[in-house]
Design an enzyme around this catalytic site. Structure first.
Site, PDB file in Angstrom:
ATOM      1  N   GLY A  69       9.603 -11.065 -19.607  1.00  0.00           N
ATOM      2  CA  GLY A  69       9.880  -9.700 -19.774  1.00  0.00           C
ATOM      3  C   GLY A  69       8.633  -9.099 -19.259  1.00  0.00           C
ATOM      4  O   GLY A  69       7.280  -9.533 -19.585  1.00  0.00           O
ATOM      5  N   THR A 113       0.552 -12.617  -8.211  1.00  0.00           N
ATOM      6  CA  THR A 113      -0.152 -12.119  -6.897  1.00  0.00           C
ATOM      7  C   THR A 113       0.179 -13.225  -5.877  1.00  0.00           C
ATOM      8  O   THR A 113      -0.314 -12.969  -4.752  1.00  0.00           O
ATOM      9  CB  THR A 113      -1.676 -11.702  -7.259  1.00  0.00           C
ATOM     10  OG1 THR A 113      -2.254 -12.931  -7.446  1.00  0.00           O
ATOM     11  CG2 THR A 113      -1.704 -10.725  -8.164  1.00  0.00           C
ATOM     12  N   HIS A 117       0.792  -1.096   0.034  1.00  0.00           N
ATOM     13  CA  HIS A 117       0.010  -0.065   0.095  1.00  0.00           C
ATOM     14  C   HIS A 117       0.949   1.078  -0.014  1.00  0.00           C
ATOM     15  O   HIS A 117       2.181   0.955   0.278  1.00  0.00           O
ATOM     16  CB  HIS A 117      -1.021  -0.083   1.216  1.00  0.00           C
ATOM     17  CG  HIS A 117      -0.270  -0.174   2.546  1.00  0.00           C
ATOM     18  ND1 HIS A 117       0.734   0.867   3.150  1.00  0.00           N
ATOM     19  CD2 HIS A 117       0.043  -1.170   3.320  1.00  0.00           C
ATOM     20  CE1 HIS A 117       1.202   0.398   4.021  1.00  0.00           C
ATOM     21  NE2 HIS A 117       0.802  -0.970   4.444  1.00  0.00           N
ATOM     22  N   ARG A 171      -1.641 -17.431 -13.514  1.00  0.00           N
ATOM     23  CA  ARG A 171      -2.364 -18.905 -12.830  1.00  0.00           C
ATOM     24  C   ARG A 171      -1.463 -19.994 -13.560  1.00  0.00           C
ATOM     25  O   ARG A 171      -0.730 -20.048 -14.514  1.00  0.00           O
ATOM     26  CB  ARG A 171      -3.663 -18.954 -13.354  1.00  0.00           C
ATOM     27  CG  ARG A 171      -4.609 -17.885 -12.669  1.00  0.00           C
ATOM     28  CD  ARG A 171      -6.202 -18.021 -12.976  1.00  0.00           C
ATOM     29  NE  ARG A 171      -7.091 -16.849 -12.497  1.00  0.00           N
ATOM     30  CZ  ARG A 171      -7.314 -16.927 -11.304  1.00  0.00           C
ATOM     31  NH1 ARG A 171      -6.854 -17.800 -10.294  1.00  0.00           N
ATOM     32  NH2 ARG A 171      -8.045 -15.760 -10.939  1.00  0.00           N
TER      33      ARG A 171
END
Length: 215
Positions: free
Chosen positions: A150, A173, A127, A188
């Protein structure tokens, strides 16, 4: 134009510093020569590179033009940091790792023989900055022999497993398991690296050459 080498810099035998490079620049609050700067033998520091005092770099290091390496970076043997790459403080980089041009790293741990394609960005702040920044998640960890394509972006605190492959342009993530191919935004799992095919047919499978080196 000449190179600028500050007090407290130790250059290994055979290391070449090109004109326009600055080595041992004191960080804010430090006097010239207060923090030792070590660059191992057989290295080449190209023009425009800035290496701050307090960096410790191994043998056979190569920098691209305009690379910046801040204080409190520890880099192993046989590594390279490409043109206009930025290493903010706190990175730990293992032997044989390549950081390509325009990458950005801060508080990141890279294992041995990691490959970062051009423009890979690591974040270490979940944050906007606050007074307790140092207690936040921190940088990512990339294990041995992982490759990141890249323009990928790696979020804070993520662990990317050994021998994994991150597709170009991905946003990682969450943790990536070893021996896994991930891609997309968010990234994923697509398959295992053992399922990849060497398109030109040079090897029975990708990374076969690496196994021969390790044997």
């Amino acid at each position: 134009m000449t190179e600028e080498i500050f007090p407290g810099v130790e250059l290994g035998e055979g290391t070449v510093v090109e004109p326009g490079a600055r080595i041992g620049v004191p960080p804010r609050g430090a006097a010239p020569g207060e923090l030792p700067t070590i660059i191992g033998p057989g290295s080449r520091i190209r023009s425009g590179t800035v290496i701050y005092a307090g960096a410790r770099i191994g043998a056979r290091f190569q920098s691209g033009h305009g690379a910046m390496i801040r204080e409190n970076n520890v880099i192993g043997d046989g590594c390279s940091v490409g043109t206009n790459a930025v290493l903010e403080p706190g990175n730990r980089i293992g032997d044989g790792t390549r950081v390509h041009s325009h990458c950005f790293l801060e508080n990141v741990t890279l294992g041995r023989r990691v490959f970062l394609g051009p423009g890979v960005v690591f974040t270490d702040d979940p944050h906007p900055p606050c007074p307790r920044y140092d207690e936040c998640v921190g940088g990512a960890t990339v294990e041995d022999d992982a490759s990141i394509g890249g323009n990928a972006t790696i979020l804070p605190g993520v662990r990317i497993g050994a021998r994994s492959l991150v597709g170009a342009g991905s946003v990682v993530t969450r943790d990536v398991a070893p021996d896994t191919v991930v891609a997309g935004s968010p990234a994923r799992e697509k398959r295992k690296t053992s399922e990849l095919v060497c398109a030109p047919g040079h090897f029975a499978k990708p990374y076969e050459w690496r196994e021969a080196l390790d044997s």
